[in-house]
Write a protein that holds these residues in place. Sequence first.
Motif, PDB file in Angstrom:
ATOM      1  N   THR A 119       4.895  -8.434  -4.079  1.00 42.78           N
ATOM      2  CA  THR A 119       4.506  -7.382  -3.142  1.00 42.78           C
ATOM      3  C   THR A 119       5.731  -6.610  -2.679  1.00 42.78           C
ATOM      4  OG1 THR A 119       2.647  -8.746  -2.398  1.00 42.78           O
ATOM      5  CG2 THR A 119       3.295  -6.912  -0.978  1.00 42.78           C
ATOM      6  N   ARG A 189      -1.316  -2.792 -12.253  1.00 44.33           N
ATOM      7  CA  ARG A 189      -1.960  -2.320 -11.027  1.00 44.33           C
ATOM      8  C   ARG A 189      -2.625  -0.942 -11.134  1.00 44.33           C
ATOM      9  NH1 ARG A 189       0.370  -2.237  -4.791  1.00 44.33           N
ATOM     10  NH2 ARG A 189      -1.303  -0.918  -3.986  1.00 44.33           N
ATOM     11  N   GLN A 193      -6.640  -0.716 -10.780  1.00 43.70           N
ATOM     12  CA  GLN A 193      -7.229  -0.057  -9.610  1.00 43.70           C
ATOM     13  C   GLN A 193      -8.179   1.057 -10.035  1.00 43.70           C
ATOM     14  OE1 GLN A 193      -3.594  -0.532  -6.355  1.00 43.70           O
ATOM     15  NE2 GLN A 193      -5.021   1.177  -6.222  1.00 43.70           N
ATOM     16  N   GLY A 199      -8.947   0.656  -3.832  1.00 42.34           N
ATOM     17  CA  GLY A 199      -7.872   1.385  -3.162  1.00 42.34           C
ATOM     18  C   GLY A 199      -6.675   0.514  -2.863  1.00 42.34           C
ATOM     19  N   ASP A 200      -5.643   1.111  -2.288  1.00 40.18           N
ATOM     20  CA  ASP A 200      -4.403   0.383  -2.034  1.00 40.18           C
ATOM     21  C   ASP A 200      -4.588  -0.764  -1.033  1.00 40.18           C
ATOM     22  OD1 ASP A 200      -3.045   1.923  -3.819  1.00 40.18           O
ATOM     23  OD2 ASP A 200      -2.120   3.227  -2.327  1.00 40.18           O
ATOM     24  N   GLU A 201      -5.295  -0.453   0.037  1.00 31.59           N
ATOM     25  CA  GLU A 201      -5.498  -1.482   1.062  1.00 31.59           C
ATOM     26  C   GLU A 201      -6.255  -2.669   0.483  1.00 31.59           C
ATOM     27  OE1 GLU A 201      -8.398   0.487   0.855  1.00 31.59           O
ATOM     28  OE2 GLU A 201      -6.980   2.111   0.458  1.00 31.59           O
ATOM     29  N   GLN A 202      -7.331  -2.338  -0.227  1.00 33.89           N
ATOM     30  CA  GLN A 202      -8.157  -3.395  -0.803  1.00 33.89           C
ATOM     31  C   GLN A 202      -7.361  -4.205  -1.830  1.00 33.89           C
ATOM     32  OE1 GLN A 202     -11.824  -1.918  -2.444  1.00 33.89           O
ATOM     33  NE2 GLN A 202     -12.625  -3.984  -2.791  1.00 33.89           N
ATOM     34  N   ASN A 204      -4.227  -4.932  -1.757  1.00 33.69           N
ATOM     35  CA  ASN A 204      -3.418  -5.910  -1.032  1.00 33.69           C
ATOM     36  C   ASN A 204      -4.247  -7.087  -0.522  1.00 33.69           C
ATOM     37  OD1 ASN A 204      -0.902  -4.650  -1.357  1.00 33.69           O
ATOM     38  ND2 ASN A 204      -1.342  -3.224   0.318  1.00 33.69           N
ATOM     39  N   GLU A 205      -5.435  -6.782  -0.018  1.00 30.55           N
ATOM     40  CA  GLU A 205      -6.316  -7.870   0.424  1.00 30.55           C
ATOM     41  C   GLU A 205      -6.655  -8.802  -0.734  1.00 30.55           C
ATOM     42  OE1 GLU A 205      -9.752  -6.138   2.236  1.00 30.55           O
ATOM     43  OE2 GLU A 205      -8.532  -4.899   3.591  1.00 30.55           O
ATOM     44  N   GLN A 208      -3.915 -11.115  -1.474  1.00 29.17           N
ATOM     45  CA  GLN A 208      -3.875 -12.224  -0.524  1.00 29.17           C
ATOM     46  C   GLN A 208      -4.913 -13.280  -0.885  1.00 29.17           C
ATOM     47  OE1 GLN A 208      -1.318 -12.435   1.555  1.00 29.17           O
ATOM     48  NE2 GLN A 208      -0.745 -10.476   0.639  1.00 29.17           N
TER      49      GLN A 208
END
Lengths: 227, 227
Positions: A119, A189, A193, A199-202, A204-205, A208
């Motif tokens: 990350t 990536r 995507q 999206g970018d936020e998703q 990252n989730e 995690q």
Amino acid sequence: MERGKRKTPARPGASAKRTKVSTTAGTESTEERIKEAARKLFTQKGFAATRTRDIANEAGINLALLNYYFRSKQKLFDLVMMENFRKFLHGMTINFQDKSLTMENRLEKIVTAYIDFLTEFPDLPLFILNEIRGNPSRIADKVKKEIGPARSQFFKELKQSKKEGKIALDPFHFVANLVGLTVFPFVARPLLQRVTEVGDEQFNELMQERKKLVPIWLKMMMMPAGG
Amino acid sequence: MERGKRKTPARPGASAKRTKVSTTAGTESTEERIKEAARKLFTQKGFAATRTRDIANEAGINLALLNYYFRSKQKLFDLVMMENFRKFLHGMTINFQDKSLTMENRLEKIVTAYIDFLTEFPDLPLFILNEIRGNPSRIADKVKKEIGPARSQFFKELKQSKKEGKIALDPFHFVANLVGLTVFPFVARPLLQRVTEVGDEQFNELMQERKKLVPIWLKMMMMPAGG
DNA sequence: GAAATTTTTAATCAAATGATTAAAAATCTT
DNA sequence: AAGATTTTTAATCATTTGATTAAAAATTTC
């Protein structure tokens, strides 16, 4: 000086008695600024596509300074490249050693550390893979040196586990799965995507989430039923 | 002709009445030879690191011919790159459609076809990944056009399966795992072989093994227990 | 503060490289 | 076979690019 002849230029630190290194926050030394600019561009675009002038601009210095400090584009690249590589392998093998943990807990630590690492430096893996393809032999000793000890120890355990029947999987498959499941989403990536409309936020989730999922999957894959 | 002015050169096929295309085995047309040489070098070393002179040498033709047929390095690259990309995506999505098979059998067909494909064109994935990183937007429409239909159909099924409780996995994870487990060993081949001390022959055997293993693993990962 | 040393800059060089041109060679048309 | 058209080549151009040089500016040493 005669044409073609090459003088040995005064290198910083060579005959210098300068001892103070600026440690003021935000004020890096010129040498460091060049190296960081080079790292950014080389890692992003590779050796051939990076212009020394772009590095100089990015660092906010005169082009000649680059050669003054590092002699040549190639030398500068080698330096950055080796540091990148060491960083990459270290991030990959740091947690292999810890024998105090169970295999599953150890996997969780490895994967978590590695996803955090990726990350922070998402461009590193593709850079490494390109470098290796372009110059496999130069990398060889580096790999041996850097991950040799960790590898042999970890492999002994893997083979031992296989003998005991706790694992029914070739070590190659195991490593390929571990690294593939962890690294590949970062390498691919943009493509992933777009294909999955994430999206970018998703993204990252999801990464995690994978900290928990990948170890579970790896454990499942090790079971005899899966081999 | 004035300097700087640009004439429109006679392009083959433009006003030509030439109809015969050499179909003799081993005797490709000049145009095709150039394109194949370009494909080889571009795919191997990327755009920036490839010299037009090297392409000309590889094709056994005069440098000027390259520009005669393709106008510029960039145009030639775009052509090769788009063909590569289409090939890659096609190989990836060809088997997604077939509704006559169960999900597991379909996965087996997909993975088998893809591993065969990667065995034939091992340099393609890294090339694609580099191109996407270097020019994400240009790829966007290509992806939509090429895999749009297959994607939406496959995704509807995935989401449907998830609703029915047959899958407890985000489609992103599924695609990342499918592609990662299949493609990554080829992308990281030199590194993986060195780390695991696996030779070329053994690597190929392991890839054949993965044709069976990856579908099994994917099925395991889809189960609610794993999500 | 003066001399010596180090750092930085503007200007320039030389090689590499993508592209063009003009003419020769090959092929096609009639 | 003659003329027209297409294909190929050798030579050259113009730009880019990595590298160097000589001098100016900044810093250190004494």
